[in-house]
Motif scaffolding. Structure first.
Motif, PDB file in Angstrom:
ATOM      1  N   ASP A 109      56.088   1.642  54.461  1.00 35.89           N
ATOM      2  CA  ASP A 109      54.818   1.981  55.090  1.00 35.89           C
ATOM      3  C   ASP A 109      55.026   2.568  56.484  1.00 35.89           C
ATOM      4  OD1 ASP A 109      53.227   1.302  52.973  1.00 35.89           O
ATOM      5  OD2 ASP A 109      52.584  -0.640  53.767  1.00 35.89           O
ATOM      6  N   THR A 113      53.766   6.056  57.773  1.00 37.54           N
ATOM      7  CA  THR A 113      52.968   6.192  58.998  1.00 37.54           C
ATOM      8  C   THR A 113      53.461   7.374  59.824  1.00 37.54           C
ATOM      9  OG1 THR A 113      52.520   3.822  59.050  1.00 37.54           O
ATOM     10  CG2 THR A 113      52.243   5.029  61.115  1.00 37.54           C
ATOM     11  N   LEU A 339      47.517   4.809  52.849  1.00 43.12           N
ATOM     12  CA  LEU A 339      47.559   3.856  53.959  1.00 43.12           C
ATOM     13  C   LEU A 339      46.169   3.581  54.509  1.00 43.12           C
ATOM     14  CD1 LEU A 339      50.666   5.062  56.027  1.00 43.12           C
ATOM     15  CD2 LEU A 339      50.508   3.016  54.604  1.00 43.12           C
ATOM     16  N   ASN A 340      45.954   2.352  54.925  1.00 47.78           N
ATOM     17  CA  ASN A 340      44.737   2.009  55.657  1.00 47.78           C
ATOM     18  C   ASN A 340      45.137   1.363  56.982  1.00 47.78           C
ATOM     19  OD1 ASN A 340      45.401  -0.734  55.093  1.00 47.78           O
ATOM     20  ND2 ASN A 340      44.286  -0.627  53.139  1.00 47.78           N
ATOM     21  N   ALA A 341      44.172   1.035  57.793  1.00 46.28           N
ATOM     22  CA  ALA A 341      44.457   0.508  59.124  1.00 46.28           C
ATOM     23  C   ALA A 341      45.264  -0.784  59.068  1.00 46.28           C
ATOM     24  CB  ALA A 341      43.148   0.275  59.881  1.00 46.28           C
ATOM     25  N   GLY A 342      44.976  -1.635  58.083  1.00 46.99           N
ATOM     26  CA  GLY A 342      45.689  -2.899  57.964  1.00 46.99           C
ATOM     27  C   GLY A 342      47.157  -2.709  57.654  1.00 46.99           C
ATOM     28  N   ARG A 343      47.457  -1.819  56.700  1.00 43.60           N
ATOM     29  CA  ARG A 343      48.851  -1.583  56.337  1.00 43.60           C
ATOM     30  C   ARG A 343      49.621  -0.914  57.475  1.00 43.60           C
ATOM     31  NH1 ARG A 343      48.792   1.446  50.724  1.00 43.60           N
ATOM     32  NH2 ARG A 343      51.008   1.660  51.257  1.00 43.60           N
ATOM     33  N   ILE A 344      48.976  -0.005  58.177  1.00 42.83           N
ATOM     34  CA  ILE A 344      49.637   0.648  59.311  1.00 42.83           C
ATOM     35  C   ILE A 344      49.951  -0.382  60.394  1.00 42.83           C
ATOM     36  CG2 ILE A 344      49.291   2.277  61.211  1.00 42.83           C
ATOM     37  CD1 ILE A 344      47.727   4.038  59.274  1.00 42.83           C
ATOM     38  N   THR A 345      49.003  -1.264  60.652  1.00 43.62           N
ATOM     39  CA  THR A 345      49.216  -2.310  61.657  1.00 43.62           C
ATOM     40  C   THR A 345      50.368  -3.224  61.250  1.00 43.62           C
ATOM     41  OG1 THR A 345      46.869  -2.287  62.259  1.00 43.62           O
ATOM     42  CG2 THR A 345      48.144  -4.233  62.887  1.00 43.62           C
TER      43      THR A 345
END
Length: 587
Positions: A109, A113, A339-345
């Motif tokens: 991930d 990113t 990807l979503n915000a959670g996975r990027i974080t």
């Protein structure tokens, strides 16, 4: 304790060979020439090159500098201990942290990113090696950026040799302000010049290099074609880093300079790429794949190579066929879109955690003071009290500092444990990666221990100060030569901090004797050191270990040494002109 109370203590002579400084300096250069000859010409493995240079240094110390062989050997043992802890401890724990991200699957991930920012490998080289590497240098330094970004570049398609060369070249401009400004703070402590003033001067030198480094990275990544196609974003990133480094070093904070510059450059890249995209992505990917196949074939089936997946004990994988390579890139595109915000974080979590931990440890005075108070000072047995400096004072270098808690390596270790539990790897998985990484790096430990042993023998026997004093004898022309001392010091020790510890006071004294601003030459020592780091055997071994080319340090050395020489010549010219016609550039 005074020199008078130590009648049997060894005090180095500045010109022990035929009472000639020039001849003594040439003899003192023999251990360094041994390193460059065995690595660059004979292509020995780095640990053999390091060990042979230590042997030569001990011989030179005993036969020509009249240092007792026992003291020279003890100096080597203390240097080796320092090389293992804290230097290799930092690198080792940084790689363990990386391997935890790989084992968990979240590294894929993280790749995606970076792929979201740009899917062009040349731009990814800038973002990962220069921007992200600069951030890691700001926080940890001591080789950690080279170790982590090297494997990350391999994961996005670069061959091992090219990945190693790129990250070594990228690890230049941030070095002066690395590890929360440690090199500059060290210079200030030794010279009694306010470190904020030294930092401001450095902030008017290294940004000139930083401006062009991303462009040089593109040239190394894809040749002239890459420069023609990618130069706009390379210049934008280089200019943003240079401006933010200048502003922070001059007006804001020496300690935060690289953090501000790296994040500013990354933000500039993200914004610029919203309005502009390069051509030639497919051609660049195809060229990298061809080179990767050839490079992996040269490594051989039994050589360890870090890849985007697998553990530290992985072996070289079979090169991807062209169709498989394009399929993997399609999978990466699909992962990036999903990807979503959670996975990027979560993907960024380890590095956000590192930033937070280092910010607390280095920037909160009470915490920093408490951590520093945990350091254990160990007078080195048989050496402490037995060695004086050239001026006749007991050598502080004979006391070994064991920073068991304050070391960046210990902080990275704690971060790796937290990440292992957050990522679901658990203590057993963490232990397996710890053991596998230790086994993989066993020769790297030996190499770095030998390089620091070399540095300690040369320093305590007087070889280093003899070389520096000889070069400083150039008079007014010394302004042009002063960065060379930092370059040599960093090349030998692998640390700009150590280079300043060796030569900062010498630079100050030489400047006062020839009527040049002492702050300029102390800063020049720091700035010269940043381009010497890429040819240090210590850093070469770290890079080789990270990308799975341990034993081929000589190949990496031959690839980066022309860049190091070119950049140090440019820095010498800049500093020389700043002492006269370009004095208006200085704060």
């Amino acid at each position: 304790m005074t020199a008078a109370s130590l009648p049997s203590a060894f005090q180095p002579d500045i010109a022990p060979v035929a009472d000639s400084l020039a001849i003594s300096a040439l003899v003192a250069l023999l251990p360094l020439l041994t390193v460059f000859l065995t690595l660059g010409v004979l292509r020995w493995k780095a640990h053999w090159a390091g060990l042979s240079a230590v042997a030569v240094a001990i011989i030179v110390a005993s036969l020509f500098f009249e240092m007792p062989v026992g003291l020279a050997a003890l100096a080597a043992t203390e240097g080796a201990a320092f090389g293992l802890f804290p230097i290799m401890w930092i690198v080792f724990t940084a790689i363990v942290l990386y391997q935890i991200t790989v084992r968990s699957g979240h590294f894929e991930d993280l790749r995606a990113t970076f792929h979201l920012i740009s899917d062009d490998p040349r731009i990814q080289a800038i973002i990962i090696a220069f921007c992200f590497g600069g951030l890691l240098e700001a926080l940890a330094g001591f080789g950690a950026p080279v170790a982590i970004t090297g494997v990350m570049l391999m994961a996005v398609g670069f061959s091992p040799l090219r990945a190693a060369a790129i990250v070594l070249l990228a690890n230049t401009a941030p070095v002066a302000f690395g590890a929360i400004g440690t090199p500059i703070i060290t210079a200030g402590t030794l010279t009694k010049i306010p470190y904020t003033e030294i930092g401001a001067y450095v902030g008017h030198q290294t940004p000139v290099i930083a401006l062009f480094v991303p462009l040089l990275l593109v040239l190394m990544a894809d040749g002239r074609r890459g420069v023609r196609q990618v130069w706009p974003v390379a210049l934008v990133v280089g200019a943003a880093f240079a401006v933010f480094q200048w502003l922070s070093a001059t007006y804001l904070s020496v300690e935060l300079t690289d953090i501000i510059a790296s994040l500013g450059a990354l933000a500039a890249a993200v914004v610029f790429l919203r309005f502009w995209q390069p051509q030639g992505r497919e051609e660049a990917l195809d060229a990298l794949q061809v080179e990767r196949e050839r490079d992996l074939a040269l490594v051989g089936a039994g050589a360890p190579v870090a890849s985007g997946s697998g553990s530290a004990g992985s072996h070289a994988a079979e090169p991807l066929a062209a169709d498989d390579h394009h399929a993997s890139m399609a999978e990466l595109d699909a992962r990036a879109r999903s990807l979503n915000a959670g996975r990027i974080t979560m993907a960024l979590f380890p590095y956000l955690l590192v930033i937070m931990v280092f910010a607390i440890a280095k920037l909160i005075p009470a915490v920093k003071e408490w951590l520093g108070g945990t350091d254990v000072k160990v007078p080195w047995p048989g050496l402490a009290g037995g060695v004086l400096t050239h001026s006749g004072k007991p050598s502080a270098a004979a006391t070994y500092t064991f920073p068991w808690l304050s070391s960046p390596g210990t902080m990275l270790l704690i971060c790796s444990l937290i990440v292992a539990f957050v990522y679901g790897v658990g203590l057993s998985g963490w232990g397996k990666e710890f053991a596998a990484t230790a086994h993989k790096m066993r020769f790297a430990f030996l190499t770095v221990a030998s390089v620091l042993a070399l540095a300690y023998v040369m320093n305590l026997s007087g070889q280093t100060i003899t070389i520096g004093t000889w070069i400083a004898g150039a008079g007014a022309a010394f302004a042009f030569l002063s960065p060379l001392l930092g370059w040599i010091g960093t090349a030998v020790t692998g640390s700009d901090t150590s280079a300043n510890a060796l030569f900062a006071t010498l630079q100050q004294t030489a400047a006062q004797n020839i009527g040049i601003d002492p702050t300029l030459l102390v800063a020049a020592n720091t700035s010269g050191g940043v381009v010497g780091k890429m040819i240090s055997p210590q850093n070469l071994t770290i890079a080789a270990t990270a990308v799975g080319l341990l034993g081929r340090e000589s190949d990496i050395f031959r690839k980066v040494v022309p860049w190091s020489i070119g950049l140090i010549l440019a820095m010498c010219l800049l500093v020389g002109l700043q002492s006269s016609v370009l004095a208006w550039m200085l704060p």
